[in-house]
Motif scaffolding. Structure first.
Motif, PDB file in Angstrom:
ATOM      1  N   TYR A   1       1.969   6.468   9.488  1.00  0.00           N
ATOM      2  CA  TYR A   1       1.728   6.227   8.067  1.00  0.00           C
ATOM      3  C   TYR A   1       1.784   7.514   7.246  1.00  0.00           C
ATOM      4  CZ  TYR A   1       0.327   1.629   9.671  1.00  0.00           C
ATOM      5  OH  TYR A   1       0.320   0.390  10.240  1.00  0.00           O
ATOM      6  N   LEU A   2       1.727   8.643   7.908  1.00  0.00           N
ATOM      7  CA  LEU A   2       1.838   9.933   7.248  1.00  0.00           C
ATOM      8  C   LEU A   2       3.200  10.096   6.561  1.00  0.00           C
ATOM      9  CD1 LEU A   2       0.232  12.599   6.930  1.00  0.00           C
ATOM     10  CD2 LEU A   2       1.424  13.419   8.952  1.00  0.00           C
ATOM     11  N   VAL A   3       4.189   9.339   7.011  1.00  0.00           N
ATOM     12  CA  VAL A   3       5.534   9.413   6.424  1.00  0.00           C
ATOM     13  C   VAL A   3       5.496   9.023   4.937  1.00  0.00           C
ATOM     14  CG1 VAL A   3       7.857   8.380   6.475  1.00  0.00           C
ATOM     15  CG2 VAL A   3       6.718   9.030   8.614  1.00  0.00           C
ATOM     16  N   ASP A   4       4.647   8.073   4.554  1.00  0.00           N
ATOM     17  CA  ASP A   4       4.617   7.604   3.168  1.00  0.00           C
ATOM     18  C   ASP A   4       4.200   8.703   2.190  1.00  0.00           C
ATOM     19  OD1 ASP A   4       4.957   5.353   1.268  1.00  0.00           O
ATOM     20  OD2 ASP A   4       2.796   5.637   0.975  1.00  0.00           O
ATOM     21  N   PRO A   5       3.098   9.415   2.415  1.00  0.00           N
ATOM     22  CA  PRO A   5       2.785  10.491   1.462  1.00  0.00           C
ATOM     23  C   PRO A   5       3.810  11.624   1.503  1.00  0.00           C
ATOM     24  CG  PRO A   5       1.098  10.375   3.178  1.00  0.00           C
ATOM     25  CD  PRO A   5       2.005   9.211   3.365  1.00  0.00           C
ATOM     26  N   ILE A   6       4.402  11.867   2.661  1.00  0.00           N
ATOM     27  CA  ILE A   6       5.447  12.889   2.739  1.00  0.00           C
ATOM     28  C   ILE A   6       6.660  12.444   1.913  1.00  0.00           C
ATOM     29  CG2 ILE A   6       7.113  14.037   4.273  1.00  0.00           C
ATOM     30  CD1 ILE A   6       4.824  14.025   6.402  1.00  0.00           C
ATOM     31  N   ALA A   7       7.053  11.183   2.065  1.00  0.00           N
ATOM     32  CA  ALA A   7       8.164  10.645   1.267  1.00  0.00           C
ATOM     33  C   ALA A   7       7.821  10.713  -0.224  1.00  0.00           C
ATOM     34  CB  ALA A   7       8.469   9.207   1.679  1.00  0.00           C
ATOM     35  N   SER A   8       6.564  10.452  -0.559  1.00  0.00           N
ATOM     36  CA  SER A   8       6.131  10.516  -1.963  1.00  0.00           C
ATOM     37  C   SER A   8       6.203  11.940  -2.501  1.00  0.00           C
ATOM     38  CB  SER A   8       4.710   9.968  -2.103  1.00  0.00           C
ATOM     39  OG  SER A   8       4.678   8.618  -1.689  1.00  0.00           O
ATOM     40  N   LEU A   9       5.834  12.911  -1.685  1.00  0.00           N
ATOM     41  CA  LEU A   9       5.952  14.312  -2.101  1.00  0.00           C
ATOM     42  C   LEU A   9       7.418  14.685  -2.330  1.00  0.00           C
ATOM     43  CD1 LEU A   9       3.319  16.157   0.108  1.00  0.00           C
ATOM     44  CD2 LEU A   9       3.332  15.988  -2.391  1.00  0.00           C
TER      45      LEU A   9
ATOM     46  N   VAL B   1      12.709   6.005  -0.095  1.00  0.00           N
ATOM     47  CA  VAL B   1      11.774   4.886   0.093  1.00  0.00           C
ATOM     48  C   VAL B   1      12.219   4.021   1.272  1.00  0.00           C
ATOM     49  CG1 VAL B   1      10.871   2.760  -0.944  1.00  0.00           C
ATOM     50  CG2 VAL B   1      10.983   4.849  -2.310  1.00  0.00           C
ATOM     51  N   ILE B   2      13.495   3.710   1.337  1.00  0.00           N
ATOM     52  CA  ILE B   2      14.018   2.854   2.405  1.00  0.00           C
ATOM     53  C   ILE B   2      13.894   3.547   3.769  1.00  0.00           C
ATOM     54  CG2 ILE B   2      16.115   1.767   3.325  1.00  0.00           C
ATOM     55  CD1 ILE B   2      16.963   1.423   0.295  1.00  0.00           C
ATOM     56  N   VAL B   3      14.344   4.798   3.846  1.00  0.00           N
ATOM     57  CA  VAL B   3      14.282   5.526   5.111  1.00  0.00           C
ATOM     58  C   VAL B   3      12.829   5.749   5.524  1.00  0.00           C
ATOM     59  CG1 VAL B   3      14.806   7.747   6.227  1.00  0.00           C
ATOM     60  CG2 VAL B   3      16.551   6.596   4.849  1.00  0.00           C
ATOM     61  N   GLY B   4      11.971   6.099   4.573  1.00  0.00           N
ATOM     62  CA  GLY B   4      10.555   6.278   4.878  1.00  0.00           C
ATOM     63  C   GLY B   4       9.932   5.005   5.409  1.00  0.00           C
TER      64      GLY B   4
ATOM     65  N   GLY C   1       0.805  -1.210   0.000  1.00  0.00           N
ATOM     66  CA  GLY C   1       0.000   0.000   0.000  1.00  0.00           C
ATOM     67  C   GLY C   1       0.840   1.262   0.000  1.00  0.00           C
ATOM     68  N   SER C   2       2.145   1.125  -0.188  1.00  0.00           N
ATOM     69  CA  SER C   2       3.069   2.257  -0.115  1.00  0.00           C
ATOM     70  C   SER C   2       3.076   3.062  -1.415  1.00  0.00           C
ATOM     71  CB  SER C   2       4.486   1.760   0.182  1.00  0.00           C
ATOM     72  OG  SER C   2       5.412   2.812   0.050  1.00  0.00           O
ATOM     73  N   LEU C   3       2.629   4.291  -1.335  1.00  0.00           N
ATOM     74  CA  LEU C   3       2.662   5.175  -2.495  1.00  0.00           C
ATOM     75  C   LEU C   3       4.093   5.472  -2.907  1.00  0.00           C
ATOM     76  CD1 LEU C   3       1.280   6.964  -4.594  1.00  0.00           C
ATOM     77  CD2 LEU C   3       1.252   8.799  -2.878  1.00  0.00           C
ATOM     78  N   SER C   4       4.994   5.599  -1.936  1.00  0.00           N
ATOM     79  CA  SER C   4       6.379   5.900  -2.303  1.00  0.00           C
ATOM     80  C   SER C   4       6.979   4.758  -3.124  1.00  0.00           C
ATOM     81  CB  SER C   4       7.237   6.210  -1.069  1.00  0.00           C
ATOM     82  OG  SER C   4       7.303   5.130  -0.188  1.00  0.00           O
ATOM     83  N   MET C   5       6.654   3.504  -2.787  1.00  0.00           N
ATOM     84  CA  MET C   5       7.161   2.372  -3.566  1.00  0.00           C
ATOM     85  C   MET C   5       6.479   2.318  -4.935  1.00  0.00           C
ATOM     86  SD  MET C   5       9.265  -0.246  -3.736  1.00  0.00           S
ATOM     87  CE  MET C   5       9.691  -1.029  -2.192  1.00  0.00           C
ATOM     88  N   ILE C   6       5.175   2.539  -4.981  1.00  0.00           N
ATOM     89  CA  ILE C   6       4.464   2.560  -6.265  1.00  0.00           C
ATOM     90  C   ILE C   6       5.014   3.691  -7.132  1.00  0.00           C
ATOM     91  CG2 ILE C   6       2.229   2.995  -7.381  1.00  0.00           C
ATOM     92  CD1 ILE C   6       0.929   1.587  -4.923  1.00  0.00           C
TER      93      ILE C   6
END
Length: 184
Positions: free
Chosen positions: A149-157, A136-139, A12-17
């Motif tokens: 879980y807020l870290v994932d969209p922040i990492a994606s931004l 992606v790894i650090v996030g 479900g990780s946007l940063s990985m997608i």
């Protein structure tokens, strides 16, 4: 690409997608770069290489926008993620692949690199990709450690910003270098 896409969908990780979609563009960009090695329709080799580089770089703007749009949506309501060891294995494998590609691109001879700007821009792009893999790894590690879980969209931004800044930088270098080459 496939491993990152599947790991991103499963977790479900946007940063990985996002990283996988970014990687999917590499296939198209590589095909366009290969086309730049051939003369066709009477265009000079220099013009073909210049315009294929412009096309390649420009493809990353819509991707950065789409990632930023989805990340903004997820900032409002971050979904829970399932970050397994597979997520991290795939993310680290992506990072290693980026470093390997950087090494290959860096070992080319100076004359070879200056003749085809696509190679230089691909090198710059791969350095940015390696930074994206680190994000992606650090996030993922931060999410695993904190449950935020807020870290994932922040990492994606941040990834979208890196893609955008990388594309702007490459276009600037391309047009500035092209202008300078025509002045001499």
């Amino acid at each position: 690409f496939v491993a990152e896409l599947l790991a991103g969908i499963y977790s479900g990780s946007l940063s990985m997608i996002s990283d996988s979609l970014h990687l999917s563009l590499h296939i198209l960009v590589s095909l366009i770069a290969v086309a730049s090695e051939y003369k066709f329709l009477g265009f000079s080799s220099t013009n073909i290489k210049f315009w294929t580089a412009v096309i390649n770089i420009s493809l990353f703007f819509p991707l950065a926008f789409a990632i930023a749009y989805e990340a903004n949506e997820r900032l409002q309501n971050p979904p829970s993620l399932d970050l397994t060891s597979v997520f991290f294995v795939v993310a680290v494998a992506g990072f290693i692949a980026n470093i390997y590609t950087i090494k290959i691109l860096h070992t080319g001879h100076g004359e070879e690199r200056s003749e085809n700007k696509n190679r230089l821009y691909l090198y710059i792009h791969m350095v940015v990709d390696a930074l994206g893999s680190v994000i992606v790894i650090v996030g993922g590690a931060l999410i695993s450690l904190t449950g935020l879980y807020l870290v994932d969209p922040i990492a994606s931004l941040i990834l979208a910003g890196l893609i955008f800044i990388g594309a702007i930088t490459m276009l600037w270098k391309l047009f500035y270098g092209h202008k300078c080459n025509h002045i001499h």
